[in-house]
Design a protein around this motif. Structure first.
Motif, PDB file in Angstrom:
ATOM      1  N   GLY A 186      44.894  13.969  54.780  1.00 53.36           N
ATOM      2  CA  GLY A 186      44.570  14.190  53.374  1.00 53.36           C
ATOM      3  C   GLY A 186      45.416  15.281  52.763  1.00 53.36           C
ATOM      4  N   ARG A 187      45.689  16.343  53.541  1.00 56.73           N
ATOM      5  CA  ARG A 187      46.561  17.401  53.025  1.00 56.73           C
ATOM      6  C   ARG A 187      47.993  16.926  52.851  1.00 56.73           C
ATOM      7  NH1 ARG A 187      43.638  20.677  56.823  1.00 56.73           N
ATOM      8  NH2 ARG A 187      45.438  20.600  58.242  1.00 56.73           N
ATOM      9  N   ALA A 188      48.366  15.852  53.545  1.00 53.59           N
ATOM     10  CA  ALA A 188      49.714  15.296  53.415  1.00 53.59           C
ATOM     11  C   ALA A 188      49.852  14.371  52.210  1.00 53.59           C
ATOM     12  CB  ALA A 188      50.088  14.535  54.687  1.00 53.59           C
ATOM     13  N   GLY A 189      48.777  14.204  51.430  1.00 50.17           N
ATOM     14  CA  GLY A 189      48.867  13.391  50.223  1.00 50.17           C
ATOM     15  C   GLY A 189      48.307  11.996  50.371  1.00 50.17           C
ATOM     16  N   VAL A 190      47.634  11.704  51.485  1.00 50.98           N
ATOM     17  CA  VAL A 190      47.027  10.385  51.693  1.00 50.98           C
ATOM     18  C   VAL A 190      45.526  10.578  51.833  1.00 50.98           C
ATOM     19  CG1 VAL A 190      46.874   8.387  53.208  1.00 50.98           C
ATOM     20  CG2 VAL A 190      49.093   9.404  52.745  1.00 50.98           C
ATOM     21  N   PRO A 191      44.758  10.355  50.787  1.00 47.51           N
ATOM     22  CA  PRO A 191      43.304  10.508  50.905  1.00 47.51           C
ATOM     23  C   PRO A 191      42.737   9.476  51.873  1.00 47.51           C
ATOM     24  CG  PRO A 191      43.900   9.487  48.817  1.00 47.51           C
ATOM     25  CD  PRO A 191      45.184   9.923  49.451  1.00 47.51           C
ATOM     26  N   ALA A 192      41.984   9.935  52.846  1.00 43.16           N
ATOM     27  CA  ALA A 192      41.448   9.047  53.871  1.00 43.16           C
ATOM     28  C   ALA A 192      39.973   9.350  54.084  1.00 43.16           C
ATOM     29  CB  ALA A 192      42.223   9.215  55.181  1.00 43.16           C
TER      30      ALA A 192
ATOM     31  N   GLU B  25      48.654   6.989  64.752  1.00 42.56           N
ATOM     32  CA  GLU B  25      49.882   6.263  64.418  1.00 42.56           C
ATOM     33  C   GLU B  25      49.701   5.440  63.151  1.00 42.56           C
ATOM     34  OE1 GLU B  25      53.535   5.828  64.457  1.00 42.56           O
ATOM     35  OE2 GLU B  25      52.799   6.648  66.352  1.00 42.56           O
ATOM     36  N   ALA B  26      48.532   4.830  62.965  1.00 46.50           N
ATOM     37  CA  ALA B  26      48.290   4.033  61.767  1.00 46.50           C
ATOM     38  C   ALA B  26      48.331   4.906  60.511  1.00 46.50           C
ATOM     39  CB  ALA B  26      46.948   3.317  61.881  1.00 46.50           C
ATOM     40  N   LEU B  27      47.689   6.081  60.571  1.00 41.58           N
ATOM     41  CA  LEU B  27      47.718   6.973  59.409  1.00 41.58           C
ATOM     42  C   LEU B  27      49.106   7.553  59.181  1.00 41.58           C
ATOM     43  CD1 LEU B  27      44.347   8.897  59.853  1.00 41.58           C
ATOM     44  CD2 LEU B  27      44.866   7.035  58.262  1.00 41.58           C
ATOM     45  N   ALA B  28      49.840   7.819  60.257  1.00 42.40           N
ATOM     46  CA  ALA B  28      51.215   8.305  60.091  1.00 42.40           C
ATOM     47  C   ALA B  28      52.073   7.262  59.390  1.00 42.40           C
ATOM     48  CB  ALA B  28      51.815   8.661  61.442  1.00 42.40           C
ATOM     49  N   ASN B  29      51.853   5.989  59.708  1.00 44.79           N
ATOM     50  CA  ASN B  29      52.599   4.929  59.033  1.00 44.79           C
ATOM     51  C   ASN B  29      52.250   4.867  57.547  1.00 44.79           C
ATOM     52  OD1 ASN B  29      53.962   4.140  61.322  1.00 44.79           O
ATOM     53  ND2 ASN B  29      52.463   2.594  61.894  1.00 44.79           N
ATOM     54  N   VAL B  30      50.974   5.134  57.224  1.00 42.83           N
ATOM     55  CA  VAL B  30      50.593   5.169  55.804  1.00 42.83           C
ATOM     56  C   VAL B  30      51.317   6.302  55.092  1.00 42.83           C
ATOM     57  CG1 VAL B  30      48.675   5.430  54.199  1.00 42.83           C
ATOM     58  CG2 VAL B  30      48.345   4.160  56.320  1.00 42.83           C
ATOM     59  N   VAL B  31      51.363   7.475  55.738  1.00 44.16           N
ATOM     60  CA  VAL B  31      52.042   8.617  55.130  1.00 44.16           C
ATOM     61  C   VAL B  31      53.522   8.317  54.914  1.00 44.16           C
ATOM     62  CG1 VAL B  31      52.706  11.028  55.498  1.00 44.16           C
ATOM     63  CG2 VAL B  31      50.399  10.261  56.079  1.00 44.16           C
ATOM     64  N   ARG B  32      54.138   7.657  55.900  1.00 44.58           N
ATOM     65  CA  ARG B  32      55.586   7.407  55.810  1.00 44.58           C
ATOM     66  C   ARG B  32      55.921   6.273  54.856  1.00 44.58           C
ATOM     67  NH1 ARG B  32      55.505   8.648  61.552  1.00 44.58           N
ATOM     68  NH2 ARG B  32      55.104   6.459  62.024  1.00 44.58           N
ATOM     69  N   HIS B  33      55.141   5.211  54.888  1.00 38.45           N
ATOM     70  CA  HIS B  33      55.540   3.990  54.180  1.00 38.45           C
ATOM     71  C   HIS B  33      54.726   3.699  52.920  1.00 38.45           C
ATOM     72  CE1 HIS B  33      58.003   3.281  57.650  1.00 38.45           C
ATOM     73  NE2 HIS B  33      56.957   3.203  58.456  1.00 38.45           N
TER      74      HIS B  33
ATOM     75  N   PRO C 161      53.021   6.402  50.740  1.00 38.65           N
ATOM     76  CA  PRO C 161      52.519   7.721  50.344  1.00 38.65           C
ATOM     77  C   PRO C 161      51.625   7.632  49.120  1.00 38.65           C
ATOM     78  CG  PRO C 161      54.853   7.465  49.792  1.00 38.65           C
ATOM     79  CD  PRO C 161      54.486   6.301  50.647  1.00 38.65           C
ATOM     80  N   GLY C 162      50.496   8.343  49.213  1.00 37.07           N
ATOM     81  CA  GLY C 162      49.556   8.351  48.100  1.00 37.07           C
ATOM     82  C   GLY C 162      48.522   7.259  48.151  1.00 37.07           C
ATOM     83  N   ALA C 163      48.628   6.312  49.074  1.00 45.05           N
ATOM     84  CA  ALA C 163      47.673   5.212  49.144  1.00 45.05           C
ATOM     85  C   ALA C 163      46.366   5.685  49.785  1.00 45.05           C
ATOM     86  CB  ALA C 163      48.258   4.055  49.951  1.00 45.05           C
ATOM     87  N   GLN C 164      45.261   5.127  49.343  1.00 42.68           N
ATOM     88  CA  GLN C 164      43.958   5.424  49.925  1.00 42.68           C
ATOM     89  C   GLN C 164      43.855   4.738  51.286  1.00 42.68           C
ATOM     90  OE1 GLN C 164      41.334   7.288  48.563  1.00 42.68           O
ATOM     91  NE2 GLN C 164      40.238   6.982  50.495  1.00 42.68           N
ATOM     92  N   ALA C 165      43.269   5.437  52.270  1.00 48.21           N
ATOM     93  CA  ALA C 165      43.119   4.886  53.618  1.00 48.21           C
ATOM     94  C   ALA C 165      41.665   5.027  54.057  1.00 48.21           C
ATOM     95  CB  ALA C 165      44.042   5.601  54.603  1.00 48.21           C
ATOM     96  N   TRP C 166      41.223   4.075  54.857  1.00 44.19           N
ATOM     97  CA  TRP C 166      39.863   4.074  55.381  1.00 44.19           C
ATOM     98  C   TRP C 166      39.926   3.856  56.889  1.00 44.19           C
ATOM     99  CZ3 TRP C 166      41.437   1.566  51.027  1.00 44.19           C
ATOM    100  CH2 TRP C 166      40.853   1.956  49.806  1.00 44.19           C
ATOM    101  N   VAL C 167      39.223   4.701  57.631  1.00 45.27           N
ATOM    102  CA  VAL C 167      39.145   4.590  59.088  1.00 45.27           C
ATOM    103  C   VAL C 167      37.689   4.356  59.456  1.00 45.27           C
ATOM    104  CG1 VAL C 167      39.582   5.733  61.282  1.00 45.27           C
ATOM    105  CG2 VAL C 167      41.092   6.165  59.337  1.00 45.27           C
ATOM    106  N   SER C 168      37.450   3.335  60.233  1.00 47.06           N
ATOM    107  CA  SER C 168      36.074   3.034  60.634  1.00 47.06           C
ATOM    108  C   SER C 168      36.017   2.715  62.112  1.00 47.06           C
ATOM    109  CB  SER C 168      35.524   1.851  59.823  1.00 47.06           C
ATOM    110  OG  SER C 168      36.236   0.656  60.130  1.00 47.06           O
ATOM    111  N   LEU C 169      34.954   3.200  62.762  1.00 47.47           N
ATOM    112  CA  LEU C 169      34.656   2.908  64.154  1.00 47.47           C
ATOM    113  C   LEU C 169      33.274   2.287  64.217  1.00 47.47           C
ATOM    114  CD1 LEU C 169      36.962   5.077  64.432  1.00 47.47           C
ATOM    115  CD2 LEU C 169      35.838   5.807  66.534  1.00 47.47           C
ATOM    116  N   ALA C 170      33.145   1.226  64.973  1.00 45.74           N
ATOM    117  CA  ALA C 170      31.857   0.552  65.100  1.00 45.74           C
ATOM    118  C   ALA C 170      31.756  -0.061  66.487  1.00 45.74           C
ATOM    119  CB  ALA C 170      31.694  -0.522  64.018  1.00 45.74           C
ATOM    120  N   VAL C 171      30.511  -0.146  66.980  1.00 40.26           N
ATOM    121  CA  VAL C 171      30.251  -0.742  68.290  1.00 40.26           C
ATOM    122  C   VAL C 171      29.688  -2.132  68.075  1.00 40.26           C
ATOM    123  CG1 VAL C 171      28.954  -0.551  70.441  1.00 40.26           C
ATOM    124  CG2 VAL C 171      29.859   1.504  69.335  1.00 40.26           C
TER     125      VAL C 171
END
Length: 421
Positions: A297-303, A329-337, A339-349
């Motif tokens: 988020g500090r890198a400019g990608v709200p997650a 790695e997935a979030l790093a790709n968002v930052v690189r490719h 930038p500024g896009a909203q990202a969502w990370v979810s974990l579920a069983v």
């Protein structure tokens, strides 16, 4: 004399490649184009050659027709075997010039009949496109020598001398065709080298990522082995009254654990590169995902992170490490490719599987790619696939209709040799 024979020797060894010109071209019509053009040239030159040899040079009709066929029909052969065609057409042109000098009449140009010269020039192009320079040079030298000899033999005859024109045009066509052939060959070799380089780069990437995974798993397993060694060595002191046989078993277990740790350290010395030799920090797990999302988020990608409470502590160490690296790695790709896009990370069983999903939307505007603090863990999708394959899971990646990207992994929780907390 020996040097001359060595120079002319390639003329007796035609190319073993009998593939027609442009046979490997993608459009079908291009593959048939050389044969169509050769047939058109034969159809146009054959009647013209008969008329020129008979009317302009005074040869008999039957002789003119035979010479015209020999001068033009081998152009069809030149599509796949240009050097044998050169022997045929060159011999026919030489015979026509000699017969014109001996039996002909009229004041047409000598020693090359006009139609024969045109057919010979047409032959030079496929010859130059197929044969190497060591063949083209003696072809031009033979043409020059024969033309000079015929020009000398025709001195004093009416009509102009076209031997110099024939020599210049033949050389120009050979140089042009040879340059085109060498350029195409250079491009083909370059494409092959690029393909080899790309394959080697992918292979090196895969090996580097596997070595990195092995180093990280070493750290995870080394922690467990250290706990075993410490517990086994301290058991007789923590549990008074342990029988002597049991104490010996604990001592043997501790010794075996320490030996295993020593072997693993030697293995780590081989796997760990010089740059990462000093990297002895504990390996991260799913418990550090919140900190990772905050860093991105500090890198400019709200997650945003969505995970069941207590899930991180219940994951086996290998699974937790793989989850962290995949999300990183997935979030790093968002930052690189993106930038500024909203990202969502979810974990579920889901039963005995852990579902990890990282989705990002389209970037708000086209911007320069960023290299931020969310460092990549290896080589993008290659590393993700290797980690998922290690745990016998599944990985699904791909673009979304709205311009975003999705990374979804399904990892089994009941990995062999490990239990949840």
């Amino acid at each position: 004399m020996t040097a001359l024979l060595a120079l002319l020797a390639p003329l007796a060894r035609p190319s073993a490649d009998h593939t027609p010109l442009f046979a490997h071209a993608s459009p079908r019509w291009v593959r048939h184009l050389p044969l169509v053009l050769a047939a058109a040239a034969v159809s146009a030159l054959l009647p013209s050659a008969i008329n020129v040899l008979h009317n302009d040079y005074g040869l008999g009709a039957g002789l003119a027709a035979a010479l015209a066929v020999a001068q033009t029909v081998p152009l069809l052969l030149a599509v796949s075997r240009p050097l044998p065609a050169w022997w045929m057409i060159g011999g026919a042109d030489l015979a026509a010039s000699v017969l014109v000098l001996l039996l002909g009449s009229g004041s047409a140009s000598l020693p090359w009949p006009a139609t024969g010269l045109v057919g010979y020039l047409l032959l030079m192009l496929p010859l130059a496109l197929r044969e190497p320079r060591r063949v083209l040079v003696p072809v031009w030298l033979v043409t020059a020598a024969v033309g000079l000899a015929l020009s000398v033999a025709g001195l004093g005859r009416p009509g102009g001398d076209n031997s110099v024109l024939a020599l210049a045009l033949t050389g120009a066509v050979l140089v042009l065709g040879g340059a085109l052939r060498e350029r195409a060959e250079a491009r083909r070799l370059l494409a092959e080298q690029e393909h080899i380089s790309e394959a080697e780069r992918e292979r090196r990437t895969l090996l580097e990522e596997r070595a990195r995974i092995a180093r990280e798993l070493h750290d995870v397993v080394a922690h467990h082995m250290s706990v075993i060694a410490v517990q086994a060595a301290s058991a007789p002191y923590r549990m008074p009254g342990v029988p002597a046989e049991a104490a010996e078993e604990f001592t043997a277990i501790a010794s075996t654990a320490r030996a295993s740790l020593a072997e693993m350290r030697r293995l780590l010395g081989v796997l760990r590169s010089e740059e990462s030799a000093a990297d002895t920090a504990p390996q991260p797990g799913a418990g550090q995902l919140a900190q990772l999302v905050e860093t991105v988020g500090r890198a400019g990608v709200p997650a945003e992170l969505a995970a069941p409470p207590g899930l991180a502590d219940a994951l086996p160490p290998a699974v937790g490490l793989s989850v962290y690296r995949i999300v990183q790695e997935a979030l790093a790709n968002v930052v690189r490719h993106a930038p500024g896009a909203q990202a969502w990370v979810s974990l579920a069983v889901d039963g005995h599987r852990l579902l990890v999903t990282v989705v990002n939307g389209a970037p708000p505007a086209r911007a320069e790619s960023l290299e931020a603090s969310a460092e990549g863990t290896g080589h993008g999708l290659v590393g993700m696939r290797e980690r998922v394959r290690l745990l016998d899971g599944r990985l699904d990646t791909g673009p979304l209709p709205d311009g975003g990207f999705k990374v979804a992994a399904a990892l089994p929780l009941d990995t062999p040799g490990e239990t949840t907390a």
